[in-house]
Scaffold this motif. Structure first.
Motif, PDB file in Angstrom:
ATOM      1  N   MET A  45      30.423  40.094  35.659  1.00  0.00           N
ATOM      2  CA  MET A  45      31.675  40.220  36.419  1.00  0.00           C
ATOM      3  C   MET A  45      31.483  39.702  37.837  1.00  0.00           C
ATOM      4  O   MET A  45      32.344  39.007  38.380  1.00  0.00           O
ATOM      5  CB  MET A  45      32.139  41.674  36.445  1.00  0.00           C
ATOM      6  CG  MET A  45      32.750  42.118  35.122  1.00  0.00           C
ATOM      7  SD  MET A  45      33.516  43.737  35.265  1.00  0.00           S
ATOM      8  CE  MET A  45      32.230  44.772  34.626  1.00  0.00           C
ATOM      9  N   GLN A  55      37.450  38.657  44.261  1.00  0.00           N
ATOM     10  CA  GLN A  55      36.636  39.817  44.589  1.00  0.00           C
ATOM     11  C   GLN A  55      36.267  40.528  43.286  1.00  0.00           C
ATOM     12  O   GLN A  55      37.034  40.486  42.314  1.00  0.00           O
ATOM     13  CB  GLN A  55      37.397  40.761  45.516  1.00  0.00           C
ATOM     14  CG  GLN A  55      37.709  40.170  46.877  1.00  0.00           C
ATOM     15  CD  GLN A  55      36.474  39.910  47.720  1.00  0.00           C
ATOM     16  OE1 GLN A  55      35.712  38.975  47.442  1.00  0.00           O
ATOM     17  NE2 GLN A  55      36.262  40.700  48.744  1.00  0.00           N
ATOM     18  N   PRO A  56      35.106  41.183  43.233  1.00  0.00           N
ATOM     19  CA  PRO A  56      34.675  41.832  41.987  1.00  0.00           C
ATOM     20  C   PRO A  56      35.735  42.756  41.377  1.00  0.00           C
ATOM     21  O   PRO A  56      35.917  42.784  40.153  1.00  0.00           O
ATOM     22  CB  PRO A  56      33.431  42.613  42.406  1.00  0.00           C
ATOM     23  CG  PRO A  56      32.909  41.864  43.589  1.00  0.00           C
ATOM     24  CD  PRO A  56      34.100  41.288  44.296  1.00  0.00           C
ATOM     25  N   ALA A  57      36.456  43.508  42.237  1.00  0.00           N
ATOM     26  CA  ALA A  57      37.441  44.462  41.708  1.00  0.00           C
ATOM     27  C   ALA A  57      38.536  43.752  40.910  1.00  0.00           C
ATOM     28  O   ALA A  57      39.102  44.318  39.972  1.00  0.00           O
ATOM     29  CB  ALA A  57      38.065  45.264  42.851  1.00  0.00           C
ATOM     30  N   GLN A  58      38.820  42.498  41.271  1.00  0.00           N
ATOM     31  CA  GLN A  58      39.868  41.768  40.548  1.00  0.00           C
ATOM     32  C   GLN A  58      39.423  41.449  39.117  1.00  0.00           C
ATOM     33  O   GLN A  58      40.256  41.320  38.218  1.00  0.00           O
ATOM     34  CB  GLN A  58      40.213  40.469  41.301  1.00  0.00           C
ATOM     35  CG  GLN A  58      40.903  40.728  42.628  1.00  0.00           C
ATOM     36  CD  GLN A  58      41.126  39.467  43.432  1.00  0.00           C
ATOM     37  OE1 GLN A  58      40.200  38.913  44.000  1.00  0.00           O
ATOM     38  NE2 GLN A  58      42.354  38.991  43.492  1.00  0.00           N
ATOM     39  N   LEU A  60      37.099  43.396  37.414  1.00  0.00           N
ATOM     40  CA  LEU A  60      37.046  44.676  36.695  1.00  0.00           C
ATOM     41  C   LEU A  60      38.442  45.106  36.273  1.00  0.00           C
ATOM     42  O   LEU A  60      38.625  45.725  35.215  1.00  0.00           O
ATOM     43  CB  LEU A  60      36.389  45.753  37.571  1.00  0.00           C
ATOM     44  CG  LEU A  60      36.196  47.106  36.889  1.00  0.00           C
ATOM     45  CD1 LEU A  60      35.240  46.991  35.702  1.00  0.00           C
ATOM     46  CD2 LEU A  60      35.691  48.153  37.852  1.00  0.00           C
ATOM     47  N   GLU A  61      39.429  44.784  37.079  1.00  0.00           N
ATOM     48  CA  GLU A  61      40.813  45.100  36.719  1.00  0.00           C
ATOM     49  C   GLU A  61      41.148  44.508  35.354  1.00  0.00           C
ATOM     50  O   GLU A  61      41.678  45.179  34.472  1.00  0.00           O
ATOM     51  CB  GLU A  61      41.769  44.555  37.790  1.00  0.00           C
ATOM     52  CG  GLU A  61      43.236  44.788  37.445  1.00  0.00           C
ATOM     53  CD  GLU A  61      44.200  44.058  38.373  1.00  0.00           C
ATOM     54  OE1 GLU A  61      43.832  42.996  38.918  1.00  0.00           O
ATOM     55  OE2 GLU A  61      45.322  44.549  38.546  1.00  0.00           O
TER      56      GLU A  61
ATOM     57  N   ALA B 165      40.180  42.192  52.221  1.00  0.00           N
ATOM     58  CA  ALA B 165      38.902  42.498  51.567  1.00  0.00           C
ATOM     59  C   ALA B 165      39.047  42.638  50.046  1.00  0.00           C
ATOM     60  O   ALA B 165      38.137  42.325  49.299  1.00  0.00           O
ATOM     61  CB  ALA B 165      38.317  43.776  52.151  1.00  0.00           C
ATOM     62  N   HIS B 166      40.181  43.101  49.586  1.00  0.00           N
ATOM     63  CA  HIS B 166      40.415  43.372  48.165  1.00  0.00           C
ATOM     64  C   HIS B 166      39.263  44.163  47.547  1.00  0.00           C
ATOM     65  O   HIS B 166      38.736  43.819  46.503  1.00  0.00           O
ATOM     66  CB  HIS B 166      40.682  42.089  47.371  1.00  0.00           C
ATOM     67  CG  HIS B 166      41.471  42.358  46.113  1.00  0.00           C
ATOM     68  ND1 HIS B 166      42.706  41.817  45.875  1.00  0.00           N
ATOM     69  CD2 HIS B 166      41.200  43.140  45.046  1.00  0.00           C
ATOM     70  CE1 HIS B 166      43.164  42.247  44.706  1.00  0.00           C
ATOM     71  NE2 HIS B 166      42.258  43.054  44.198  1.00  0.00           N
ATOM     72  N   THR B 167      38.892  45.225  48.245  1.00  0.00           N
ATOM     73  CA  THR B 167      37.881  46.144  47.713  1.00  0.00           C
ATOM     74  C   THR B 167      38.482  46.965  46.584  1.00  0.00           C
ATOM     75  O   THR B 167      37.815  47.306  45.622  1.00  0.00           O
ATOM     76  CB  THR B 167      37.426  47.082  48.851  1.00  0.00           C
ATOM     77  OG1 THR B 167      36.804  46.285  49.843  1.00  0.00           O
ATOM     78  CG2 THR B 167      36.476  48.152  48.343  1.00  0.00           C
ATOM     79  N   ASP B 169      41.344  47.970  43.582  1.00  0.00           N
ATOM     80  CA  ASP B 169      42.204  47.386  42.565  1.00  0.00           C
ATOM     81  C   ASP B 169      42.589  48.504  41.603  1.00  0.00           C
ATOM     82  O   ASP B 169      42.171  49.649  41.767  1.00  0.00           O
ATOM     83  CB  ASP B 169      41.476  46.250  41.827  1.00  0.00           C
ATOM     84  CG  ASP B 169      42.455  45.157  41.401  1.00  0.00           C
ATOM     85  OD1 ASP B 169      43.539  45.513  40.900  1.00  0.00           O
ATOM     86  OD2 ASP B 169      42.137  43.976  41.574  1.00  0.00           O
ATOM     87  N   LEU B 170      43.406  48.148  40.618  1.00  0.00           N
ATOM     88  CA  LEU B 170      43.843  49.126  39.640  1.00  0.00           C
ATOM     89  C   LEU B 170      43.060  48.890  38.363  1.00  0.00           C
ATOM     90  O   LEU B 170      43.126  47.803  37.787  1.00  0.00           O
ATOM     91  CB  LEU B 170      45.346  48.927  39.399  1.00  0.00           C
ATOM     92  CG  LEU B 170      46.180  50.134  39.031  1.00  0.00           C
ATOM     93  CD1 LEU B 170      45.915  51.294  39.971  1.00  0.00           C
ATOM     94  CD2 LEU B 170      47.646  49.754  39.076  1.00  0.00           C
ATOM     95  N   GLY B 171      42.285  49.889  37.939  1.00  0.00           N
ATOM     96  CA  GLY B 171      41.490  49.745  36.721  1.00  0.00           C
ATOM     97  C   GLY B 171      42.160  50.455  35.566  1.00  0.00           C
ATOM     98  O   GLY B 171      43.047  51.294  35.738  1.00  0.00           O
ATOM     99  N   ASN B 172      41.700  50.131  34.366  1.00  0.00           N
ATOM    100  CA  ASN B 172      42.224  50.725  33.133  1.00  0.00           C
ATOM    101  C   ASN B 172      43.715  50.449  32.983  1.00  0.00           C
ATOM    102  O   ASN B 172      44.284  49.636  33.697  1.00  0.00           O
ATOM    103  CB  ASN B 172      41.918  52.222  33.053  1.00  0.00           C
ATOM    104  CG  ASN B 172      40.428  52.478  33.092  1.00  0.00           C
ATOM    105  OD1 ASN B 172      39.655  51.705  32.524  1.00  0.00           O
ATOM    106  ND2 ASN B 172      40.033  53.514  33.783  1.00  0.00           N
ATOM    107  N   ILE B 180      40.326  51.608  41.599  1.00  0.00           N
ATOM    108  CA  ILE B 180      38.878  51.360  41.524  1.00  0.00           C
ATOM    109  C   ILE B 180      38.389  50.710  42.821  1.00  0.00           C
ATOM    110  O   ILE B 180      39.126  50.027  43.504  1.00  0.00           O
ATOM    111  CB  ILE B 180      38.510  50.456  40.322  1.00  0.00           C
ATOM    112  CG1 ILE B 180      39.384  49.196  40.285  1.00  0.00           C
ATOM    113  CG2 ILE B 180      38.597  51.237  39.024  1.00  0.00           C
ATOM    114  CD1 ILE B 180      38.931  48.152  39.298  1.00  0.00           C
ATOM    115  N   ASP B 182      35.523  48.140  44.107  1.00  0.00           N
ATOM    116  CA  ASP B 182      34.599  47.110  43.597  1.00  0.00           C
ATOM    117  C   ASP B 182      34.446  47.245  42.075  1.00  0.00           C
ATOM    118  O   ASP B 182      35.414  47.455  41.375  1.00  0.00           O
ATOM    119  CB  ASP B 182      33.237  47.200  44.289  1.00  0.00           C
ATOM    120  CG  ASP B 182      33.307  46.712  45.727  1.00  0.00           C
ATOM    121  OD1 ASP B 182      34.310  46.101  46.093  1.00  0.00           O
ATOM    122  OD2 ASP B 182      32.344  46.949  46.474  1.00  0.00           O
ATOM    123  N   LEU B 183      33.190  47.164  41.588  1.00  0.00           N
ATOM    124  CA  LEU B 183      32.965  47.267  40.134  1.00  0.00           C
ATOM    125  C   LEU B 183      32.691  48.723  39.777  1.00  0.00           C
ATOM    126  O   LEU B 183      31.569  49.096  39.430  1.00  0.00           O
ATOM    127  CB  LEU B 183      31.788  46.375  39.722  1.00  0.00           C
ATOM    128  CG  LEU B 183      32.029  44.863  39.884  1.00  0.00           C
ATOM    129  CD1 LEU B 183      30.797  44.080  39.488  1.00  0.00           C
ATOM    130  CD2 LEU B 183      33.213  44.408  39.029  1.00  0.00           C
TER     131      LEU B 183
END
Lengths: 156, 600
Positions: A45, A55-58, A60-61, B165-167, B169-172, B180, B182-183
């Protein structure tokens, strides 16, 4: 960059060429990684994010939103039982319990020999021949316990 | 621009093409309830509180995400809309564990709670889901409690669109959706989080909160003071929330033309959430130890010790954080202290000569399509500028070239990032390739551009931009008010030990003002500790304790940023006000007053 991922670079370049924006290539690249690596790791990822200037979070989303992406390895034979209503009406739940009992695992667990993983999935678009089961990419219809025995026996 | 006319709740409202129904209504003084909407962010349409009826459309539409159409007839309040909004709120309340009495935003700071009151929610018709959710308290200054999250994504969008920064996000998906970091990381372990706290300012509930402010008092009941952040030369507007003469929290001032409500970690948290040891009483060294005394006694001790000295034997070393008003005092007392120097950041003195013409820098940053940073590290020092650069790079595809003396958190976003040494022809060719075709480039230089390497790099750079499209050149100093103070005649000192040696000094007065580390950074320069020890008499004027105190014969307590008044001039040349939010601690006094009472 992990070496196993860098070997995908040529294919990634080809995928990127298909889209006006690199971001759009995220889904096909994740599919490619899952096909070649078996699952999508954290490193993968991070690699995809860096490769697409995201960014990594994008990433994982995406990976957590779509149920077909997985973050853990599965057995050689990934048994995917449909859990949607038509299959459930035709006995998918008891079939699932039978399968889990027989293999001695819980859902999404892999047998110690690495042969099988059982998962539930949403509709496989074969409601007319419910219940259905996919083994990796092969679809099996009208499953009965007997038929299940044959399918398992055919799995390496 | 094309104008539109709408009828909203029977009122004729004018708007412009491209505006949403919500924007037109708000501009016309018609209030539509919202929850996930923030005017600073792009429309989201997630919560459905802002639904309105539009003539000709059967279903209600979200006004925050629906463009206003000419001639349309809009209804914002009726029984049906009220019923639907109530339903939305009930669903939100039933989804997570919204237990108000134990929430830090209880008593008026929670938009969900206030919406509940407004719509008369006195019971929920749905079964509560009571999900078991974790709380992330690993963040240095902020906490994330998933139990109180309504998934409005205001934090996510703020982190993406404002801090860049986009640290988050919305997971699941579905009922398992969750914010969420990061990872699947935590705030404490995040590699992308800048700790700017913008997500907390954006959160409508208690899901994101400032750890140091939680349960210290409802913001709604606090006094608010609008002042200016004195940590760096950007001069962001602050709103300081106080209760019982203590700071409860600090947020960005949305009305500030500089930061428009956004802050970096230095202004948002380091100003108040970091423990700093205050100095509250004048002290005089007697028999080797500092003893607290009254002001008169301290001033008398200074006069007695310096009575025999000529003005050329007395040195005054001041911080670049002093106000413009203090600069006037310095000019007044010049006859009695001839040697006045201002200590600044490394290599910064050369920036202090010419303050340049005043201009608005933020619109330039907003439009720039390429940034070259030379000897400047806004990620570390001027976070609000760094945020604008990150947004431009990530959202608008702007190019970023960094030439610095050490690594920066912005390196990860740069097309080219290099140290300033050993740059060869191939390197400049690469820079030229990156900047090719850029129509609105910006060159930001900082103190470290003033070295010989930096000046050489600057010359090269200026030739590297497209000939017909020269860059807007922006100086970004490190010290709060250094430019204005030097323009007012306070000379910036490049080399402190040389300054000590240049005059036959016998006594020195260090006026550190409210520097966070009490002015001790001057000790980082070679031989300065030795120079101070060699003085017959040292006066230290500071708001905070530091190692400098040990070297002082008299210590005078100065005001901290939250107690000061006056003005500072930011890097754009704007004169910005400092307003006291707290009363002076202990015996602390204003810097200019102290200087005047000693030397005037």
């Amino acid at each position: 960059m992990p070496s196993s991922l860098s070997s995908l670079e040529d294919q990634v370049v080809r995928i990127l060429a298909r889209y006006p924006k690199p971001r759009s290539a995220a889904m096909p690249i994740l599919h490619l990684i899952q096909e070649t690596q078996g699952f999508i790791s954290k490193e993968a990822m991070e690699w995809v994010a860096a490769r697409l200037d995201l960014q990594p979070a994008q990433i994982l989303e995406l990976v957590t939103f779509y149920p077909m992406f997985r973050q853990h390895p599965v057995g050689r034979n990934h048994l995917k039982i449909c859990r949607t209503l038509p299959c459930a009406l035709m006995g998918a739940e008891s079939l699932r319990d039978h399968l889990l009992r027989k293999l001695g695992v819980k859902l999404d667990e892999t047998t110690p020999d690495g042969r099988f993983t059982v998962s539930e999935v949403e509709c496989l678009a074969c409601c007319g021949s419910a219940p259905v089961l996919m083994v990796n990419d092969d679809l099996h219809e009208n499953i009965t316990p007997e038929k299940l025995e044959q399918i398992l026996a055919a799995c390496l | 621009m094309k104008t539109l006319t709408l009828t909203i709740d029977g009122k004729i409202c004018a708007g412009a093409a491209g505006q949403t129904i919500l924007e037109v209504a708000t501009a016309s003084g018609i209030e539509i309830p919202t929850l996930c909407h923030m005017k600073e962010l792009s429309p989201w349409g997630g919560c459905r509180m802002c639904i309105v009826e539009v003539g000709g459309i059967a279903k209600p539409v979200p006004s925050c995400a629906t463009p206003a159409a000419d001639g349309s007839v809009v209804v914002t309040k009726n029984e049906r809309l009220d019923r639907l909004r109530k339903l939305t709120l009930e669903l939100l309340f039933s989804e997570r564990n919204h237990i108000c009495p134990i929430c830090p935003m209880n008593k008026g700071d929670c938009e969900l709670q206030m919406s509940g009151y407004k719509f008369g929610i006195d019971g929920i018709r749905f079964p509560y889901l009571y999900p078991a959710l974790p709380v992330d308290l690993t963040g240095k200054y902020l906490g994330l409690d998933h139990n109180r999250c309504i998934l409005c994504a205001r934090c996510i969008r703020t982190c993406d669109e404002i801090e860049g920064a986009h640290t988050l996000d919305l997971g699941n998906r579905g009922v398992k959706s969750q914010v969420i970091v990061d990872l699947n990381s935590t705030f404490g372990a995040s590699t992308t989080c800048t700790h700017c706290g913008a997500c907390v300012s954006a959160c409508p509930t208690g899901a994101l909160f400032d750890k140091n402010a939680a349960f210290h008092g409802a913001l709604k009941r606090c006094a608010q003071v609008r002042t200016t952040c004195a940590e760096c030369p950007v001069g962001c507007g602050l709103v300081v929330y106080t209760m019982d003469d203590r700071i409860v929290d600090v947020f960005g001032d949305g009305d500030s033309p500089v930061n428009r409500g956004h802050l970096c970690v230095r202004g948002r948290y380091e100003t108040w959430a970091v423990k700093r040891e205050r100095l509250t009483e004048p002290m005089v060294r007697r028999n080797g130890a500092l003893a607290p005394v009254a002001w008169d006694e301290a001033l008398a001790a200074i006069r007695a010790a310096t009575r025999g000295l000529k003005s050329g034997e007395k040195g005054l070393l001041v911080s670049g954080r002093l106000t413009n008003e203090a600069a006037e005092t310095l000019a007044k007392i010049r006859p009695s202290v001839s040697s006045v120097g201002m200590y600044v950041a490394e290599n910064e003195a050369a920036m202090c000569g010419d303050p340049g013409a005043a201009r608005d820098v933020f619109p330039l940053l907003q439009e720039a399509d390429a940034f070259v940073l030379l000897g400047a590290d806004p990620a570390r020092l001027q976070g609000v500028v760094a945020a604008r650069i990150r947004v431009a790079v990530r959202k608008r595809g702007a190019k970023l070239v960094m030439l610095n003396v050490r690594s920066s958190d912005l390196d990860a976003y740069a097309d080219i990032s290099s140290r300033m040494v050993g740059l060869e022809r191939a390197f400049w060719k690469r820079v030229a390739d990156v900047l090719k075709g850029r129509r609105k480039p910006v060159l930001i230089y900082g103190p470290n551009a003033m070295t010989s390497l930096g000046v050489a790099a600057m010359e090269k750079l200026l030739k590297t931009f497209d000939a017909d499209c020269g860059p807007s050149v922006i100086g970004l100093p490190a010290t709060t008010n250094a430019l204005a103070l030097s323009a007012a005649g306070v000379e910036a000192v490049d080399d402190l030990s040389r300054w000590f040696a240049s005059a036959p000094l016998r006594a020195v007065h260090v006026c550190a003002a409210d520097e966070p580390a009490g002015g001790a950074r001057i000790l980082r320069e070679r031989e300065v500790a030795g120079c101070l020890k060699a003085m017959e008499f040292v006066v230290l004027q500071t708001a905070y304790f530091s190692r400098l105190v040990e070297l002082a014969d008299v210590v005078l307590p100065a005001l901290a940023w939250s107690e000061r008044s006056g003005t500072i001039t930011n890097f754009e040349g704007r004169k910005l006000p400092l307003r006291p939010a707290l009363t002076p601690r202990g015996q602390a006094r204003d810097d200019a007053d102290i200087l005047e009472s000693i030397y005037a």
